[in-house]
Design a protein around this motif. Structure first.
Motif, PDB file in Angstrom:
ATOM      1  N   SER A  44       9.729  -1.790   2.014  1.00 33.93           N
ATOM      2  CA  SER A  44       8.923  -0.714   2.579  1.00 33.93           C
ATOM      3  C   SER A  44       8.387  -1.117   3.947  1.00 33.93           C
ATOM      4  O   SER A  44       8.380  -0.320   4.888  1.00 33.93           O
ATOM      5  CB  SER A  44       7.767  -0.344   1.640  1.00 33.93           C
ATOM      6  OG  SER A  44       6.835  -1.393   1.531  1.00 33.93           O
ATOM      7  N   THR A  63       0.813  -1.217   0.000  1.00 33.83           N
ATOM      8  CA  THR A  63       0.000   0.000   0.000  1.00 33.83           C
ATOM      9  C   THR A  63       0.840   1.257   0.000  1.00 33.83           C
ATOM     10  O   THR A  63       0.552   2.215  -0.704  1.00 33.83           O
ATOM     11  CB  THR A  63      -0.917   0.032   1.235  1.00 33.83           C
ATOM     12  OG1 THR A  63      -0.138  -0.180   2.411  1.00 33.83           O
ATOM     13  CG2 THR A  63      -1.971  -1.045   1.141  1.00 33.83           C
ATOM     14  N   TYR A  64       1.907   1.272   0.787  1.00 33.81           N
ATOM     15  CA  TYR A  64       2.599   2.535   0.907  1.00 33.81           C
ATOM     16  C   TYR A  64       3.389   2.908  -0.321  1.00 33.81           C
ATOM     17  O   TYR A  64       3.468   4.073  -0.633  1.00 33.81           O
ATOM     18  CB  TYR A  64       3.375   2.550   2.212  1.00 33.81           C
ATOM     19  CG  TYR A  64       2.302   2.320   3.207  1.00 33.81           C
ATOM     20  CD1 TYR A  64       1.300   3.281   3.392  1.00 33.81           C
ATOM     21  CD2 TYR A  64       2.148   1.090   3.833  1.00 33.81           C
ATOM     22  CE1 TYR A  64       0.230   3.053   4.223  1.00 33.81           C
ATOM     23  CE2 TYR A  64       1.064   0.879   4.666  1.00 33.81           C
ATOM     24  CZ  TYR A  64       0.116   1.852   4.847  1.00 33.81           C
ATOM     25  OH  TYR A  64      -0.942   1.624   5.669  1.00 33.81           O
ATOM     26  N   PHE A  96       9.379   0.737   7.643  1.00 37.86           N
ATOM     27  CA  PHE A  96       8.342   1.305   8.485  1.00 37.86           C
ATOM     28  C   PHE A  96       8.318   0.660   9.860  1.00 37.86           C
ATOM     29  O   PHE A  96       8.162   1.327  10.877  1.00 37.86           O
ATOM     30  CB  PHE A  96       6.998   1.146   7.808  1.00 37.86           C
ATOM     31  CG  PHE A  96       5.977   2.064   8.360  1.00 37.86           C
ATOM     32  CD1 PHE A  96       6.088   3.431   8.251  1.00 37.86           C
ATOM     33  CD2 PHE A  96       4.884   1.557   9.032  1.00 37.86           C
ATOM     34  CE1 PHE A  96       5.130   4.292   8.791  1.00 37.86           C
ATOM     35  CE2 PHE A  96       3.924   2.405   9.568  1.00 37.86           C
ATOM     36  CZ  PHE A  96       4.049   3.766   9.451  1.00 37.86           C
ATOM     37  N   ASN A 150       0.926  13.856   3.403  1.00 34.13           N
ATOM     38  CA  ASN A 150       1.976  13.238   4.220  1.00 34.13           C
ATOM     39  C   ASN A 150       3.280  14.033   4.189  1.00 34.13           C
ATOM     40  O   ASN A 150       4.297  13.554   4.683  1.00 34.13           O
ATOM     41  CB  ASN A 150       2.227  11.798   3.773  1.00 34.13           C
ATOM     42  CG  ASN A 150       2.680  11.722   2.323  1.00 34.13           C
ATOM     43  OD1 ASN A 150       2.952  12.742   1.705  1.00 34.13           O
ATOM     44  ND2 ASN A 150       2.753  10.524   1.781  1.00 34.13           N
ATOM     45  N   MET A 155       2.072   6.516  -1.926  1.00 30.88           N
ATOM     46  CA  MET A 155       2.969   7.639  -1.718  1.00 30.88           C
ATOM     47  C   MET A 155       3.859   7.848  -2.931  1.00 30.88           C
ATOM     48  O   MET A 155       4.645   6.988  -3.291  1.00 30.88           O
ATOM     49  CB  MET A 155       3.817   7.396  -0.474  1.00 30.88           C
ATOM     50  CG  MET A 155       2.961   7.145   0.754  1.00 30.88           C
ATOM     51  SD  MET A 155       3.930   6.924   2.247  1.00 30.88           S
ATOM     52  CE  MET A 155       4.599   8.555   2.430  1.00 30.88           C
ATOM     53  N   LYS A 184       6.945   3.196   3.247  1.00 27.58           N
ATOM     54  CA  LYS A 184       6.353   2.792   3.961  1.00 27.58           C
ATOM     55  C   LYS A 184       5.154   2.520   4.267  1.00 27.58           C
ATOM     56  O   LYS A 184       4.332   2.794   3.730  1.00 27.58           O
ATOM     57  CB  LYS A 184       7.012   2.834   4.504  1.00 27.58           C
ATOM     58  CG  LYS A 184       7.865   3.595   3.925  1.00 27.58           C
ATOM     59  CD  LYS A 184       8.644   3.857   4.196  1.00 27.58           C
ATOM     60  CE  LYS A 184       9.370   4.453   4.699  1.00 27.58           C
ATOM     61  NZ  LYS A 184       9.570   4.799   5.192  1.00 27.58           N
ATOM     62  N   LYS A 185       5.091   1.950   5.140  1.00 30.82           N
ATOM     63  CA  LYS A 185       3.967   1.430   5.572  1.00 30.82           C
ATOM     64  C   LYS A 185       3.061   2.394   6.012  1.00 30.82           C
ATOM     65  O   LYS A 185       2.307   2.181   6.693  1.00 30.82           O
ATOM     66  CB  LYS A 185       4.238   0.674   6.646  1.00 30.82           C
ATOM     67  CG  LYS A 185       3.867  -0.441   6.296  1.00 30.82           C
ATOM     68  CD  LYS A 185       4.010  -1.409   6.846  1.00 30.82           C
ATOM     69  CE  LYS A 185       3.483  -2.358   7.136  1.00 30.82           C
ATOM     70  NZ  LYS A 185       3.226  -3.193   7.432  1.00 30.82           N
ATOM     71  N   PHE A 186       3.017   3.418   5.664  1.00 31.53           N
ATOM     72  CA  PHE A 186       2.260   4.402   6.305  1.00 31.53           C
ATOM     73  C   PHE A 186       1.040   3.754   6.604  1.00 31.53           C
ATOM     74  O   PHE A 186       0.228   4.005   6.796  1.00 31.53           O
ATOM     75  CB  PHE A 186       1.989   5.495   5.450  1.00 31.53           C
ATOM     76  CG  PHE A 186       0.563   5.770   5.498  1.00 31.53           C
ATOM     77  CD1 PHE A 186      -0.248   5.706   6.630  1.00 31.53           C
ATOM     78  CD2 PHE A 186      -0.082   6.184   4.405  1.00 31.53           C
ATOM     79  CE1 PHE A 186      -1.565   6.028   6.640  1.00 31.53           C
ATOM     80  CE2 PHE A 186      -1.413   6.467   4.474  1.00 31.53           C
ATOM     81  CZ  PHE A 186      -2.098   6.378   5.591  1.00 31.53           C
ATOM     82  N   HIS A 187       1.389   2.929   6.533  1.00 33.34           N
ATOM     83  CA  HIS A 187       0.625   2.160   6.809  1.00 33.34           C
ATOM     84  C   HIS A 187       0.104   2.524   7.756  1.00 33.34           C
ATOM     85  O   HIS A 187       0.601   3.281   8.530  1.00 33.34           O
ATOM     86  CB  HIS A 187       0.985   1.003   7.023  1.00 33.34           C
ATOM     87  CG  HIS A 187       0.251   0.098   6.755  1.00 33.34           C
ATOM     88  ND1 HIS A 187      -0.434  -0.370   6.781  1.00 33.34           N
ATOM     89  CD2 HIS A 187      -0.045  -0.708   6.446  1.00 33.34           C
ATOM     90  CE1 HIS A 187      -0.944  -1.221   6.596  1.00 33.34           C
ATOM     91  NE2 HIS A 187      -0.794  -1.407   6.371  1.00 33.34           N
ATOM     92  N   LYS A 188      -0.689   0.981   7.481  1.00 35.38           N
ATOM     93  CA  LYS A 188      -1.969   0.820   7.469  1.00 35.38           C
ATOM     94  C   LYS A 188      -2.131   0.260   8.682  1.00 35.38           C
ATOM     95  O   LYS A 188      -2.218  -0.015   8.937  1.00 35.38           O
ATOM     96  CB  LYS A 188      -2.396   0.463   6.672  1.00 35.38           C
ATOM     97  CG  LYS A 188      -2.939   0.875   5.749  1.00 35.38           C
ATOM     98  CD  LYS A 188      -3.636   0.993   5.091  1.00 35.38           C
ATOM     99  CE  LYS A 188      -4.401   1.411   4.754  1.00 35.38           C
ATOM    100  NZ  LYS A 188      -4.645   1.590   5.315  1.00 35.38           N
TER     101      LYS A 188
END
Length: 239
Positions: free
Chosen positions: A129, A108-109, A133, A204, A113, A234-238
């Motif tokens: 990634s 996802t990240y 993260f 972000n 992004m 990253k993982k900005f995740h989730k």
């Protein structure tokens, strides 16, 4: 696999741990099911909302958390319960739309992004990634629903992601600060609450700038680091 539980809600909008427990014969990315016990502790201690079970807010929160878990840990998109696989599309900030297969391959990240000064998604893999993260936020990166503005079939909601910057971000020193991202999303869902499409909207830029505020670490500090430059964000995740 049972599609529903005793409360008559579809499995994928119930607690994430229930989904994991019933995901038999699943192809797990790391061979074993994920363990969210630490994440649950963080959520209990740090969430700003406590949605009552069965409310629209709780249902939306559970659905998105299940989706995030499946993207992160189930390698075969055909086994994702939370989406309509052949129709599913996701985008962020009005950008390109991606399929479930795209998410499974790149994460996802990397897709959410764009390349920027502080994060080069084009240079990261799914695994790199995630590694970056997790290294940056060793205590996790929880996620919660703040508000839901409209119900099915077009669910519009506001959310918060946060984490404690206690690990190095690439070669930048951690500051120990709690960082967060606030965003909005629109999820188009079916009658049985599977996701057909997701649109995310968030900024972000400040978040990424915060990850470099600690300055570059010295070579001695970098020795033994598990997050090479090509590994993340990253993982900005989730979660």
């Amino acid at each position: 696999m049972s599609a529903t539980q005793s409360n008559n809600l579809p499995l994928w909008v119930q607690d994430r741990d229930k989904v994991i427990a019933e995901s038999t014969d699943t192809q797990w990315r790391y061979q074993t099911p994920p363990d969210y016990s630490r994440s649950k502790e963080n959520l209990a201690n740090e969430s700003t909302r406590n949605h009552l079970e069965g409310t629209l807010e709780a249902i939306v929160e559970n659905l998105v958390r299940t989706f995030e878990m499946e993207v992160s840990f189930k390698t075969n998109p055909q086994q994702w319960l939370s989406i309509v696989n052949d129709k599913f599309r996701v985008s962020s900030n009005g950008g390109l739309e991606y399929t479930a297969a795209d998410l499974a391959a790149q994460g996802t990240y990397n897709l959410f992004m764009a390349d920027s000064e502080h994060y080069k998604a084009s240079e990261e893999s799914f695994e790199s990634s995630a590694k970056v993260f997790h290294t940056t936020f060793p205590q996790g990166f929880p996620w919660e629903v703040l508000e839901v503005f409209s119900g099915p079939p077009n669910v519009t909601f506001k959310w918060r992601h946060w984490g404690h910057f206690k690990g190095a971000y690439k070669d930048y020193a951690p500051t120990g600060e709690t960082l967060e991202i606030i965003g909005m999303s629109v999820a188009r869902v079916t009658d049985d609450l599977k996701i057909v499409s997701l649109e995310h909207y968030f900024d972000n830029s400040l978040f990424l700038e915060k990850l470099t505020e600690g300055g570059k670490q010295s070579n001695s500090e970098n020795q033994g680091s598990t997050c090479p430059f090509s590994s993340w964000f990253k993982k900005f995740h989730k979660s």
